[in-house]
Scaffold this motif. Structure first.
Motif, PDB file in Angstrom:
ATOM      1  N   ILE A   1      -3.197  13.898  -1.283  1.00 59.88           N
ATOM      2  CA  ILE A   1      -3.051  12.375  -0.837  1.00 59.88           C
ATOM      3  C   ILE A   1      -3.377  11.334  -1.877  1.00 59.88           C
ATOM      4  N   GLU A   2      -2.601  10.375  -2.032  1.00 61.75           N
ATOM      5  CA  GLU A   2      -3.006   9.354  -2.892  1.00 61.75           C
ATOM      6  C   GLU A   2      -2.545   8.061  -2.370  1.00 61.75           C
TER       7      GLU A   2
ATOM      8  N   SER B   1      -7.676   8.489  -4.257  1.00 59.84           N
ATOM      9  CA  SER B   1      -6.862   9.647  -4.227  1.00 59.84           C
ATOM     10  C   SER B   1      -8.026  10.906  -4.111  1.00 59.84           C
ATOM     11  N   SER B   2      -7.285  12.135  -3.285  1.00 58.70           N
ATOM     12  CA  SER B   2      -8.238  13.266  -3.092  1.00 58.70           C
ATOM     13  C   SER B   2      -8.310  14.010  -4.582  1.00 58.70           C
TER      14      SER B   2
ATOM     15  N   LEU C   1       0.726  -1.245  -0.101  1.00 60.18           N
ATOM     16  CA  LEU C   1      -0.031   0.019   0.158  1.00 60.18           C
ATOM     17  C   LEU C   1       0.769   1.177   0.010  1.00 60.18           C
ATOM     18  N   SER C   2       1.097   1.794  -1.213  1.00 59.79           N
ATOM     19  CA  SER C   2       2.082   2.985  -1.435  1.00 59.79           C
ATOM     20  C   SER C   2       1.374   4.139  -1.286  1.00 59.79           C
ATOM     21  N   VAL C   3       1.767   4.973  -0.380  1.00 60.30           N
ATOM     22  CA  VAL C   3       1.186   6.505  -0.454  1.00 60.30           C
ATOM     23  C   VAL C   3       1.920   7.327  -0.859  1.00 60.30           C
ATOM     24  N   HIS C   4       1.414   8.506  -1.402  1.00 63.38           N
ATOM     25  CA  HIS C   4       1.891   9.715  -2.119  1.00 63.38           C
ATOM     26  C   HIS C   4       1.283  10.876  -1.545  1.00 63.38           C
ATOM     27  N   ARG C   5       2.053  11.789  -1.183  1.00 65.43           N
ATOM     28  CA  ARG C   5       1.495  12.958  -0.362  1.00 65.43           C
ATOM     29  C   ARG C   5       1.957  14.204  -0.920  1.00 65.43           C
ATOM     30  N   SER C   6       1.291  15.089  -1.427  1.00 68.17           N
ATOM     31  CA  SER C   6       1.740  16.600  -1.765  1.00 68.17           C
ATOM     32  C   SER C   6       1.057  17.479  -0.854  1.00 68.17           C
ATOM     33  N   ASP C   7       1.337  18.840  -1.403  1.00 69.70           N
ATOM     34  CA  ASP C   7       0.820  19.955  -0.470  1.00 69.70           C
ATOM     35  C   ASP C   7      -0.824  19.850  -0.469  1.00 69.70           C
ATOM     36  N   ARG C   8      -1.351  19.540  -1.763  1.00 66.82           N
ATOM     37  CA  ARG C   8      -2.630  19.795  -1.938  1.00 66.82           C
ATOM     38  C   ARG C   8      -3.432  18.208  -1.917  1.00 66.82           C
TER      39      ARG C   8
ATOM     40  N   MET D   1     -11.032  10.678   4.881  1.00 60.44           N
ATOM     41  CA  MET D   1     -12.252  10.139   3.683  1.00 60.44           C
ATOM     42  C   MET D   1     -11.435   9.411   2.761  1.00 60.44           C
ATOM     43  N   VAL D   2     -10.366   9.658   2.422  1.00 58.38           N
ATOM     44  CA  VAL D   2      -9.560   8.874   1.242  1.00 58.38           C
ATOM     45  C   VAL D   2      -9.240   7.369   1.938  1.00 58.38           C
TER      46      VAL D   2
END
Length: 118
Positions: free
Chosen positions: A38-39, A55-56, A29-36, A73-74
């Protein structure tokens, strides 16, 4: 070999490789987070494809993915998709070099609350 990468990027890759070696038959389960946004996605590394993702950036989360509540929620949506794909007992969490804090922590806890064993 990896001289073009920063030490932080090298460490992230090394940690991901170690996770793959320790859990060869599990779904990552790989997560990617940016400023705006999250995936998160469930990746089968043996076959090399994504099983499910959330993804958001999706229409349901329009403007809600930038904070902890949006990450929860995601995570809840992703947990439903993982349970539906019948891989809820065969997963491990790859935080991708991000600290287990804030949105990443809220995402992971929401996934666990949704019935996925990480």
């Amino acid at each position: 070999m990896l001289k073009h990468l920063s030490s932080e990027e090298r460490r992230t890759l090394a940690n991901r490789g170690a996770l793959k070696r320790k859990n060869p038959d599990k779904i990552r389960l790989s997560v990617h987070r940016s400023d705006r946004h999250i995936e998160i996605q469930a990746i089968d590394d043996t076959r090399g494809h994504t099983i499910c993702a959330a993804s958001s950036k999706e229409k349901d989360f329009k403007g809600k993915g930038w904070n902890v509540a949006g990450a929860e929620m995601v995570g809840a949506t992703f947990a439903q998709r993982v349970v539906k794909a019948k891989i809820a007992d065969n997963c491990y969490f790859d935080r991708g070099g991000y600290r287990y804090h804030g949105r990443v922590k809220a995402l992971c806890e929401a996934i666990r609350a949704g019935g996925v064993r990480i």
